[in-house]
Design a protein around this motif. Structure first.
Motif, PDB file in Angstrom:
ATOM      1  N   TYR A  56       0.076  74.982 -49.706  1.00 50.53           N
ATOM      2  CA  TYR A  56       1.471  75.135 -50.569  1.00 50.53           C
ATOM      3  C   TYR A  56       2.010  75.157 -51.728  1.00 50.53           C
ATOM      4  CZ  TYR A  56       2.273  70.368 -51.932  1.00 50.53           C
ATOM      5  OH  TYR A  56       2.722  69.160 -52.751  1.00 50.53           O
ATOM      6  N   THR A 114       5.435  75.945 -54.221  1.00 50.20           N
ATOM      7  CA  THR A 114       6.805  75.197 -55.062  1.00 50.20           C
ATOM      8  C   THR A 114       6.954  76.167 -56.184  1.00 50.20           C
ATOM      9  OG1 THR A 114       5.905  73.241 -55.846  1.00 50.20           O
ATOM     10  CG2 THR A 114       6.672  72.590 -53.825  1.00 50.20           C
ATOM     11  N   VAL A 129       9.400  76.419 -51.592  1.00 52.66           N
ATOM     12  CA  VAL A 129       8.238  75.604 -51.405  1.00 52.66           C
ATOM     13  C   VAL A 129       7.858  76.937 -50.472  1.00 52.66           C
ATOM     14  CG1 VAL A 129       9.324  74.436 -49.212  1.00 52.66           C
ATOM     15  CG2 VAL A 129       6.812  73.979 -50.380  1.00 52.66           C
ATOM     16  N   VAL A 149       4.249  78.826 -47.897  1.00 49.81           N
ATOM     17  CA  VAL A 149       2.587  78.337 -47.139  1.00 49.81           C
ATOM     18  C   VAL A 149       2.019  79.418 -46.718  1.00 49.81           C
ATOM     19  CG1 VAL A 149       3.686  75.879 -46.874  1.00 49.81           C
ATOM     20  CG2 VAL A 149       3.125  78.080 -44.973  1.00 49.81           C
ATOM     21  N   ARG A 164      10.859  68.468 -49.448  1.00 45.26           N
ATOM     22  CA  ARG A 164       9.802  68.821 -49.957  1.00 45.26           C
ATOM     23  C   ARG A 164       8.846  68.152 -49.011  1.00 45.26           C
ATOM     24  NH1 ARG A 164       6.097  68.532 -54.776  1.00 45.26           N
ATOM     25  NH2 ARG A 164       5.244  66.992 -54.226  1.00 45.26           N
ATOM     26  N   THR A 211       7.629  71.472 -46.322  1.00 42.32           N
ATOM     27  CA  THR A 211       6.049  72.080 -46.111  1.00 42.32           C
ATOM     28  C   THR A 211       5.841  72.171 -44.739  1.00 42.32           C
ATOM     29  OG1 THR A 211       5.872  71.700 -48.614  1.00 42.32           O
ATOM     30  CG2 THR A 211       4.241  71.650 -47.051  1.00 42.32           C
ATOM     31  N   GLN A 248       4.901  74.818 -42.519  1.00 37.92           N
ATOM     32  CA  GLN A 248       2.385  74.555 -42.147  1.00 37.92           C
ATOM     33  C   GLN A 248       2.609  74.438 -40.716  1.00 37.92           C
ATOM     34  OE1 GLN A 248       1.609  71.403 -44.019  1.00 37.92           O
ATOM     35  NE2 GLN A 248       0.779  72.335 -45.463  1.00 37.92           N
TER      36      GLN A 248
END
Length: 248
Positions: free
Chosen positions: A189, A191, A203, A205, A228, A232, A236
Motif C-alpha cells: 500500500y 500513503t 491511502v 493499494v 490507516r 488499507t 485490499q
C-alpha cells in the motif's frame, strides 16, 4: 510527455493528433497562439482544425482558451481495459464509499501520469483536485505512487528525474521517493500526507490481474492518524474482489 510536437504529420489525422498532443497536465488550457506553437502548426491551420474539434466536442472553449473536450473522454471509455476495470470495480468502490464516506478513486497509469477512471465524492471538507478523466503527477498521489512503484524501470527513472513540487509536502527528493516505492512494493500500500492538496491525505493499494498491476484504488481523507490500518484493509479486500472479477 505530450506537447511540443516538432514535425506533425502531413495528413489531416496527423495534424489533429498534433493539436491534441499539445495538451498535458502542465498545459490543460491553451490560447490559440500557444496551441499552434506546441502543435508545430501554422496559426490559420491550428485555428481551422481547433474549430472543427470544438464543433465535434473533442475540444472545448474555456474563457477564450482551448481545452480537451468531454467527447474524447466518452470515446476513451469504450476502450476495453478501462471499461472492464470500471465495471468490475464499481460495486467494490461503492461499498468502500458507503463505509467510509471518503472520496474513492480508481486510477491507471497513463505514461508518466495517473489517469482517474472513477471518483466517488466524499466529505466536502477534504480538498480533492481529481476529476474523472483527469491526470495528475504519479509521485504526488496515493494511487499514483502505487502505480509508479509497479511501473517499468524506465518510467520510474524518468519520473524520478523530474519531480515537481505541488505542495510544501510533496516528496521531490529522488532517493527518498525511491525508498518509498520499495516500501510500497513490500507492504502492498501507499500513503500521502498533503502532497497533492493541503488538508488531504490518501491511502491506496494495487489492483492485480494475474501477475500484473493494472490499476490502483484509494481513498482521500483528512487524516490517516487513526484509520490507516482500517482503510488499507478495506481497500485490499476490495482490490482482491476486483481482481477476481477481472479474472472471471
Amino acid at each position: 510527455m505530450a506537447g511540443n510536437v516538432g514535425t506533425p504529420g502531413a495528413t489531416v489525422a496527423g495534424r489533429v493528433m498534433a493539436i491534441l498532443d499539445a495538451f498535458d497536465d502542465q498545459h490543460p488550457r491553451l490560447p490559440l497562439s500557444e496551441l499552434a506553437r506546441r502543435a508545430g502548426l501554422p496559426l490559420p491551420t491550428a485555428h481551422r482544425l481547433a474549430g472543427e474539434l470544438v464543433r465535434h466536442g473533442a475540444l472545448a472553449r474555456a474563457r477564450g482558451d482551448y481545452a480537451i473536450g468531454r467527447r474524447l473522454w466518452e470515446i476513451g471509455l469504450l476502450a476495453p481495459v478501462p471499461s472492464t476495470l470500471r465495471e468490475a470495480a464499481s460495486p467494490f468502490l461503492n461499498d468502500i464509499h458507503a463505509a467510509t464516506r471518503a472520496t474513492v478513486h480508481l486510477a491507471v497509469r497513463d505514461g508518466e501520469q495517473v489517469l482517474y477512471l472513477e471518483r466517488l465524492a466524499g466529505r466536502a471538507s477534504v480538498p480533492v483536485v481529481s476529476t474523472v478523466g483527469s491526470t495528475l503527477p504519479l509521485h504526488a498521489t496515493g494511487v499514483g505512487k502505487v502505480l509508479l512503484a509497479h511501473a517499468p524501470a524506465d518510467i520510474r527513472r524518468r519520473v524520478l528525474a523530474a519531480l515537481t513540487r505541488v505542495t510544501p509536502y510533496t516528496v521531490t527528493q529522488p532517493g527518498r521517493l525511491r525508498a518509498q516505492l520499495a516500501q510500497i512494493r513490500l507492504t502492498g500500500y501507499a500513503t500521502t500526507v498533503e502532497e497533492m492538496s493541503l488538508g488531504a491525505c490518501s491511502v491506496a493499494v494495487p489492483v492485480r490481474r494475474e501477475d500484473q498491476v493494472v490499476a490502483a484504488i484509494g481513498v482521500v481523507v483528512p487524516t490517516l492518524r487513526r484509520d490507516r490500518a482500517r482503510l488499507t484493509a478495506a481497500l485490499q479486500v476490495a482490490a482482491q474482489g476486483i481482481a477476481r472479477h477481472l479474472g472471471a
